[in-house]
Design a protein around this motif. Structure first.
Motif, PDB file in Angstrom:
ATOM      1  N   ALA A 251      86.818 -32.447  -2.489  1.00  0.00           N
ATOM      2  CA  ALA A 251      88.017 -33.284  -1.994  1.00  0.00           C
ATOM      3  C   ALA A 251      88.100 -33.121  -0.539  1.00  0.00           C
ATOM      4  O   ALA A 251      88.892 -33.964  -0.066  1.00  0.00           O
ATOM      5  CB  ALA A 251      89.353 -33.120  -2.771  1.00  0.00           C
ATOM      6  N   GLN A 252      87.626 -32.195  -0.148  1.00  0.00           N
ATOM      7  CA  GLN A 252      87.843 -31.755   1.353  1.00  0.00           C
ATOM      8  C   GLN A 252      86.702 -32.323   2.157  1.00  0.00           C
ATOM      9  O   GLN A 252      86.526 -32.200   3.327  1.00  0.00           O
ATOM     10  CB  GLN A 252      88.097 -30.359   1.836  1.00  0.00           C
ATOM     11  N   GLN A 253      85.714 -32.751   1.459  1.00  0.00           N
ATOM     12  CA  GLN A 253      84.284 -33.178   2.160  1.00  0.00           C
ATOM     13  C   GLN A 253      84.324 -34.648   2.874  1.00  0.00           C
ATOM     14  O   GLN A 253      85.040 -35.612   2.396  1.00  0.00           O
ATOM     15  CB  GLN A 253      82.996 -33.097   1.242  1.00  0.00           C
ATOM     16  N   PRO A 254      83.841 -35.059   3.911  1.00  0.00           N
ATOM     17  CA  PRO A 254      83.532 -36.218   4.397  1.00  0.00           C
ATOM     18  C   PRO A 254      82.800 -37.221   3.727  1.00  0.00           C
ATOM     19  O   PRO A 254      81.827 -36.767   3.024  1.00  0.00           O
ATOM     20  CB  PRO A 254      83.008 -35.961   5.891  1.00  0.00           C
ATOM     21  N   LEU A 255      82.972 -38.346   3.530  1.00  0.00           N
ATOM     22  CA  LEU A 255      82.230 -39.277   3.026  1.00  0.00           C
ATOM     23  C   LEU A 255      81.184 -39.653   4.091  1.00  0.00           C
ATOM     24  O   LEU A 255      81.093 -39.525   5.247  1.00  0.00           O
ATOM     25  CB  LEU A 255      83.084 -40.856   2.840  1.00  0.00           C
ATOM     26  N   CYS A 256      80.144 -40.181   3.347  1.00  0.00           N
ATOM     27  CA  CYS A 256      78.843 -40.844   3.888  1.00  0.00           C
ATOM     28  C   CYS A 256      79.286 -41.965   4.859  1.00  0.00           C
ATOM     29  O   CYS A 256      80.395 -42.759   4.534  1.00  0.00           O
ATOM     30  CB  CYS A 256      77.885 -41.425   2.950  1.00  0.00           C
ATOM     31  N   LYS A 257      78.667 -42.101   6.034  1.00  0.00           N
ATOM     32  CA  LYS A 257      78.949 -43.218   6.891  1.00  0.00           C
ATOM     33  C   LYS A 257      78.147 -44.358   6.600  1.00  0.00           C
ATOM     34  O   LYS A 257      77.005 -44.402   6.025  1.00  0.00           O
ATOM     35  CB  LYS A 257      78.816 -42.866   8.408  1.00  0.00           C
ATOM     36  N   PRO A 258      78.698 -45.472   6.703  1.00  0.00           N
ATOM     37  CA  PRO A 258      77.726 -46.786   6.332  1.00  0.00           C
ATOM     38  C   PRO A 258      76.443 -46.951   6.852  1.00  0.00           C
ATOM     39  O   PRO A 258      75.584 -47.250   6.592  1.00  0.00           O
ATOM     40  CB  PRO A 258      78.572 -47.961   6.609  1.00  0.00           C
ATOM     41  N   GLU A 259      76.275 -46.598   8.084  1.00  0.00           N
ATOM     42  CA  GLU A 259      75.144 -46.633   8.890  1.00  0.00           C
ATOM     43  C   GLU A 259      74.208 -45.534   8.522  1.00  0.00           C
ATOM     44  O   GLU A 259      72.976 -45.642   8.766  1.00  0.00           O
ATOM     45  CB  GLU A 259      75.539 -46.346  10.514  1.00  0.00           C
ATOM     46  N   ASP A 260      74.654 -44.554   7.591  1.00  0.00           N
ATOM     47  CA  ASP A 260      73.750 -43.830   7.039  1.00  0.00           C
ATOM     48  C   ASP A 260      72.735 -44.103   5.990  1.00  0.00           C
ATOM     49  O   ASP A 260      71.926 -43.679   5.702  1.00  0.00           O
ATOM     50  CB  ASP A 260      74.450 -42.308   6.492  1.00  0.00           C
ATOM     51  N   ALA A 261      73.214 -45.386   5.360  1.00  0.00           N
ATOM     52  CA  ALA A 261      72.292 -46.010   4.433  1.00  0.00           C
ATOM     53  C   ALA A 261      70.911 -46.326   4.883  1.00  0.00           C
ATOM     54  O   ALA A 261      70.157 -46.411   4.140  1.00  0.00           O
ATOM     55  CB  ALA A 261      72.795 -47.070   3.961  1.00  0.00           C
ATOM     56  N   VAL A 262      70.705 -46.516   6.441  1.00  0.00           N
ATOM     57  CA  VAL A 262      69.417 -46.966   6.792  1.00  0.00           C
ATOM     58  C   VAL A 262      68.588 -45.761   7.312  1.00  0.00           C
ATOM     59  O   VAL A 262      67.415 -45.696   7.586  1.00  0.00           O
ATOM     60  CB  VAL A 262      69.410 -47.575   8.239  1.00  0.00           C
TER      61      VAL A 262
END
Length: 403
Positions: free
Chosen positions: A377-388
């Motif tokens: 719950a304390q961890q950051p989400l992936c960023k959209p730009e990480d998809a590439v």
């Protein structure tokens, strides 16, 4: 001394000494044969020779693994129902814990990658991953697409993997992982290692080409390959009899002239016993084994429809609902043979643990799971730009406009 032994000794004393010596040798040999046959008979009995011979620590470890999987799954189900921050639509494994636990307990899971055994999972991967030793905190984070997850949030549930423990990946498409696992087994044989490759598959995999081609080639080449079918009766919402003409999928092994074993998938010791035999056969160069574990999943095919927060299993019958594919009484019947209860009661009856110890172990496993999801719950989400990122082995895809 038994009546049989007294009778044998009395008869021996009534004959000449030379003959007596021969008779006594014969009795000794017969006793050894009986002892050996009893030992082997355990392997097919309800308790099982192999599991009966395990140290208490190993048995407690297996019980703990079952509980880790169970409470991780129950937490996932509750999150599906009540936590809007949970983003994944998972395939729950609850009810099948004894299969993954018994299988992985018979494998070599520690050491350098060149020595450990490997497994290939399914799109229902939690049990396989935890039983193989995947870190639960990173697993929880991966399931919710966190950047610090097992695969940095790229895999989600159906494609997660952890090479460090020999968990080579889940399978988002039903079936193909068995072919890749057979390829790993070929690599092990080619380089002369004693490693074993295991493919997990549901009952629906019987109807896929991968099921048959992997077993066919593994048999032809005598590969160290074990196919474990987790027959939970239903693939998605259809009973397995719609795609398989046999009562026991393990019967298919006859076609490939390899052992086909049916085991009670609710009893971890029975799973362990049969897996132990299959592993020893594979390491000895005798080829593959097909194991069919009869088991049951407590929740629906995906998500948690029909379930309630804090309650195990998906219930309710509604012709218009997704829970209408099986009778509720069938689920309640399987709940009476719960793998958690079976393992706990067996260890108590063997004197390995008592009820207080069993309760303490379960409390500790629940706490481990709680801490794993608190960390997630304390961890950051992936960023959209990480998809590439990580699209190619080398180089990267240029980031385009995100909006």
């Amino acid at each position: 001394m038994s009546d049989h032994d007294r009778s044998a000794r009395g008869f021996a004393e009534r004959v000449p000494s030379s003959t007596r010596r021969s008779l006594l040798k014969g009795f000794a040999a017969a006793g050894a044969a009986v002892s050996l046959s009893s030992k082997l008979a355990w392997a097919d009995g309800e308790i099982g020779y192999w599991a009966k011979d395990l140290p208490n620590e190993k048995l407690i470890e297996m019980y703990s693994t079952i509980l880790r999987i169970r409470w991780f799954e129950r937490t996932l189900a509750d999150k599906q129902l009540s936590d809007r921050s949970f983003r994944n639509l998972i395939h729950l494994y609850a009810g099948q814990e004894a299969v993954a636990t018994g299988v992985c307990a018979a494998l070599n899971n520690k050491g350098p990658f060149s020595e450990i055994d490997v497994i290939y999972g399914t799109h229902r991967p939690t049990g396989h991953a935890i039983a193989k030793g995947v870190d639960m905190k990173k697993l929880a984070a991966e399931y919710n697409f966190k950047a610090t997850g097992l695969n940095r949030g790229y895999a989600g549930e159906m494609h997660l993997a952890d090479k460090s423990v020999g968990y080579m990946g889940a399978d988002g498409i039903v079936g193909p992982s068995a072919v890749i696992a057979a390829g790993s087994a070929f690599a092990f044989r080619a380089r002369g290692s004693k490693q074993v490759a295991v493919a997990f598959g549901g009952d629906g995999t019987y109807a896929t080409p991968a099921f048959h081609s992997s077993l066919n080639n593994a048999s032809l080449l005598k590969l160290p390959f074990i196919y474990v079918v987790e027959n939970n009766l239903y693939h998605q919402f259809a009973h397995y009899s719609y795609s398989c003409p046999m009562k026991d999928i393990a019967t298919a092994a006859n076609t490939y002239r390899i052992p086909g074993v049916v085991v009670d998938g609710q009893d971890v010791t029975q799973v362990y016993n049969k897996m132990k035999e299959a592993v020893e056969r594979a390491r000895a160069g005798e080829g593959p084994t097909l194991i069919e574990a009869k088991t049951y999943r407590y929740y629906a095919h995906w998500g948690a429809p029909g379930a309630e927060v804090g309650k195990l299993g998906s219930f309710g019958y509604d012709p218009q609902a997704i829970t209408s594919w099986r009778p509720e009484r069938e689920l309640r019947d399987w709940l009476q043979r719960d793998p958690v209860d079976i393992c706990r009661n067996m260890l108590i009856s063997w004197g390995v643990i008592d009820q207080a110890k069993a309760n303490a172990i379960e409390a500790a496993m629940k706490q481990e799971v709680k801490e794993a999801f608190e960390w997630e719950a304390q961890q950051p989400l992936c960023k959209p730009e990480d998809a590439v990122k990580n699209v190619f082995v080398q180089g990267s895809v240029p980031a385009r406009q995100f909006g």
